[in-house]
Design a protein around this motif. Structure first.
Motif, PDB file in Angstrom:
ATOM      1  N   THR A 174      30.796 -27.611  46.185  1.00  0.00           N
ATOM      2  CA  THR A 174      29.578 -27.272  46.929  1.00  0.00           C
ATOM      3  C   THR A 174      29.309 -25.778  46.953  1.00  0.00           C
ATOM      4  N   GLY A 175      30.280 -24.979  46.546  1.00  0.00           N
ATOM      5  CA  GLY A 175      30.220 -23.542  46.775  1.00  0.00           C
ATOM      6  C   GLY A 175      29.026 -22.845  46.149  1.00  0.00           C
ATOM      7  N   ASP A 176      28.787 -23.088  44.869  1.00  0.00           N
ATOM      8  CA  ASP A 176      27.685 -22.398  44.190  1.00  0.00           C
ATOM      9  C   ASP A 176      26.349 -22.740  44.829  1.00  0.00           C
ATOM     10  N   ARG A 177      26.154 -23.997  45.163  1.00  0.00           N
ATOM     11  CA  ARG A 177      24.891 -24.398  45.783  1.00  0.00           C
ATOM     12  C   ARG A 177      24.694 -23.704  47.127  1.00  0.00           C
ATOM     13  N   LEU A 178      25.732 -23.713  47.959  1.00  0.00           N
ATOM     14  CA  LEU A 178      25.592 -23.148  49.290  1.00  0.00           C
ATOM     15  C   LEU A 178      25.424 -21.636  49.244  1.00  0.00           C
ATOM     16  N   ARG A 179      26.159 -20.975  48.358  1.00  0.00           N
ATOM     17  CA  ARG A 179      25.970 -19.522  48.229  1.00  0.00           C
ATOM     18  C   ARG A 179      24.576 -19.194  47.698  1.00  0.00           C
ATOM     19  N   GLY A 180      24.089 -19.993  46.758  1.00  0.00           N
ATOM     20  CA  GLY A 180      22.771 -19.745  46.190  1.00  0.00           C
ATOM     21  C   GLY A 180      21.648 -19.974  47.180  1.00  0.00           C
ATOM     22  N   ALA A 181      21.839 -20.957  48.078  1.00  0.00           N
ATOM     23  CA  ALA A 181      20.796 -21.287  49.044  1.00  0.00           C
ATOM     24  C   ALA A 181      20.875 -20.432  50.305  1.00  0.00           C
ATOM     25  N   PHE A 182      22.015 -19.790  50.520  1.00  0.00           N
ATOM     26  CA  PHE A 182      22.196 -18.985  51.728  1.00  0.00           C
ATOM     27  C   PHE A 182      21.181 -17.849  51.769  1.00  0.00           C
ATOM     28  N   ARG A 183      20.549 -17.683  52.905  1.00  0.00           N
ATOM     29  CA  ARG A 183      19.500 -16.683  53.146  1.00  0.00           C
ATOM     30  C   ARG A 183      18.255 -16.908  52.300  1.00  0.00           C
ATOM     31  N   SER A 184      18.061 -18.166  51.883  1.00  0.00           N
ATOM     32  CA  SER A 184      16.818 -18.529  51.191  1.00  0.00           C
ATOM     33  C   SER A 184      15.782 -19.078  52.163  1.00  0.00           C
ATOM     34  N   ARG A 185      16.123 -19.131  53.444  1.00  0.00           N
ATOM     35  CA  ARG A 185      15.259 -19.693  54.477  1.00  0.00           C
ATOM     36  C   ARG A 185      14.821 -21.116  54.134  1.00  0.00           C
ATOM     37  N   PRO A 186      15.788 -22.020  53.998  1.00  0.00           N
ATOM     38  CA  PRO A 186      15.426 -23.401  53.651  1.00  0.00           C
ATOM     39  C   PRO A 186      14.642 -24.066  54.777  1.00  0.00           C
ATOM     40  N   GLU A 187      13.883 -25.073  54.408  1.00  0.00           N
ATOM     41  CA  GLU A 187      13.160 -25.848  55.410  1.00  0.00           C
ATOM     42  C   GLU A 187      14.163 -26.580  56.289  1.00  0.00           C
ATOM     43  N   VAL A 188      13.913 -26.577  57.584  1.00  0.00           N
ATOM     44  CA  VAL A 188      14.835 -27.171  58.539  1.00  0.00           C
ATOM     45  C   VAL A 188      14.174 -28.365  59.225  1.00  0.00           C
ATOM     46  N   ALA A 189      14.875 -29.488  59.217  1.00  0.00           N
ATOM     47  CA  ALA A 189      14.478 -30.659  59.996  1.00  0.00           C
ATOM     48  C   ALA A 189      15.446 -30.790  61.163  1.00  0.00           C
ATOM     49  N   LYS A 217      17.685 -33.619  63.797  1.00  0.00           N
ATOM     50  CA  LYS A 217      18.200 -34.976  63.928  1.00  0.00           C
ATOM     51  C   LYS A 217      18.041 -35.441  65.376  1.00  0.00           C
ATOM     52  N   ARG A 218      19.033 -35.227  66.193  1.00  0.00           N
ATOM     53  CA  ARG A 218      18.982 -35.696  67.585  1.00  0.00           C
ATOM     54  C   ARG A 218      17.929 -34.935  68.401  1.00  0.00           C
ATOM     55  N   ASP A 219      17.896 -33.603  68.252  1.00  0.00           N
ATOM     56  CA  ASP A 219      16.905 -32.769  68.928  1.00  0.00           C
ATOM     57  C   ASP A 219      16.887 -31.421  68.219  1.00  0.00           C
ATOM     58  N   PHE A 220      16.118 -30.468  68.764  1.00  0.00           N
ATOM     59  CA  PHE A 220      15.960 -29.193  68.063  1.00  0.00           C
ATOM     60  C   PHE A 220      17.222 -28.345  68.060  1.00  0.00           C
ATOM     61  N   HIS A 221      18.244 -28.754  68.819  1.00  0.00           N
ATOM     62  CA  HIS A 221      19.539 -28.076  68.769  1.00  0.00           C
ATOM     63  C   HIS A 221      20.407 -28.584  67.616  1.00  0.00           C
ATOM     64  N   ASP A 222      19.938 -29.582  66.889  1.00  0.00           N
ATOM     65  CA  ASP A 222      20.745 -30.273  65.874  1.00  0.00           C
ATOM     66  C   ASP A 222      20.014 -30.242  64.530  1.00  0.00           C
ATOM     67  N   PRO A 223      20.021 -29.084  63.833  1.00  0.00           N
ATOM     68  CA  PRO A 223      19.242 -28.941  62.602  1.00  0.00           C
ATOM     69  C   PRO A 223      19.949 -29.534  61.385  1.00  0.00           C
ATOM     70  N   VAL A 224      19.158 -29.819  60.357  1.00  0.00           N
ATOM     71  CA  VAL A 224      19.693 -30.278  59.076  1.00  0.00           C
ATOM     72  C   VAL A 224      18.776 -29.769  57.978  1.00  0.00           C
ATOM     73  N   THR A 225      19.355 -29.483  56.808  1.00  0.00           N
ATOM     74  CA  THR A 225      18.573 -29.041  55.660  1.00  0.00           C
ATOM     75  C   THR A 225      18.861 -29.946  54.468  1.00  0.00           C
ATOM     76  N   GLU A 226      18.064 -29.782  53.420  1.00  0.00           N
ATOM     77  CA  GLU A 226      18.306 -30.550  52.198  1.00  0.00           C
ATOM     78  C   GLU A 226      19.679 -30.230  51.617  1.00  0.00           C
TER      79      GLU A 226
END
Length: 279
Positions: A25-40, A42-51
């Motif tokens: 997972t390392g290359d993907r996560l480093r590449g996406a870090f600080r890319s401001r991904p879209e955030v959805a 789950k349970r509430d706004f304290h519980d974010p998830v990204t693609e």
């Protein structure tokens, strides 16, 4: 071979597989870090998830399926998959998603293997620093070097890392939770809220923090970290679980470095390890 049927060589092999899955997972996560991904949420706004949470978990599942076919994988994003096998994996692809999504460099991938009713291998991988914390029944390492959980012996010289009180604790306990947090601030040299239970536990295992305290956690948050702490010589105590239940399924925990005076710590009372007013 231990009483549960998993020996050190088998445990070390499971740890190696977990390392392979985490590094995938390392290359993907480093590449996406600080890319401001879209955030959805789950349970509430304290519980974010990204693609990237979901994609990283799928990558991990593929690696685990290749190396341990027939095992069960319990992932934060995808739930339980697989038939009941000898090995059950607990996976958090990004522990600290809020940090990851906003650009704070404190998040990790956590993978643990349970066999014979106990956690027998686990890794916590910090992709930003490329730090791989690994635990097996043979010990605990960071980047291949043995680690020992040693550090401050008391509150006044120690750093505690915690997510307490979170929004659910505040809703449940109100001002009492704030008073407890104030006691932590007053008693410990420093209180930090870094935002990842798994990476916080890895830092206790390495001796970089004296203690950690968590509530409202899940098995994928703590299963690898608890083995890291214990195998490095520290203490991990589950909180709030069923009598005789599994440590990694308890909804809370206290962890500390070896030699820390937990009985004399304000944390012992706040966490319910000592009667109120006993200190």
């Amino acid at each position: 071979m231990n009483s549960k049927g998993i020996g050190v060589p088998e445990s070390a092999e499971l740890a190696r597989i977990a390392e392979t899955a985490a590094r995938a997972t390392g290359d993907r996560l480093r590449g996406a870090f600080r890319s401001r991904p879209e955030v959805a949420v789950k349970r509430d706004f304290h519980d974010p998830v990204t693609e990237h949470d979901k994609a990283a978990e799928e990558t991990i599942r593929e690696v685990l399926a290749e190396h341990t076919p027939g095992s069960v994988v319990v992932g934060e994003e995808g739930g339980v998959r697989g038939a009941e096998g000898d090995v059950r994996w607990y996976v958090d692809p990004i522990d600290g998603t809020a940090n990851f999504a906003t650009g704070l460099p404190f998040f990790c991938t956590s993978i643990a293997a349970v066999a014979g009713g106990e956690v027998v291998a686990g890794v916590v991988y910090d992709p930003v620093r490329d730090d791989m914390f690994t635990a097996s029944l043979g010990g605990a390492t960071c980047n291949g070097e043995p680690i020992r959980s040693v550090g401050a012996a008391e509150d006044r010289t120690g750093v505690i890392v915690t997510g307490y009180p979170n929004a659910r604790e505040l809703k449940r306990a109100g001002d009492a939770a704030l008073r407890d947090y104030a006691r932590l601030v007053e008693s410990f040299a420093t209180v930090r809220r870094p935002g990842s239970a798994a990476l916080s536990l890895a830092h206790v295992a390495a001796g970089w923090a004296a203690a950690a305290y968590g509530t409202s956690v899940n098995a994928w948050d703590v299963s690898a970290g608890l083995l890291l702490v214990r195998q490095a010589g520290g203490t991990y105590l589950p909180l709030g679980g069923e009598p005789g239940g599994d440590d990694w399924d308890a909804p809370g925990y206290v962890a500390c470095v070896g030699g820390f005076d937990l009985a004399g710590s304000v944390l012992s009372e706040i966490a319910g390890l000592a009667p109120a007013g006993s200190r």
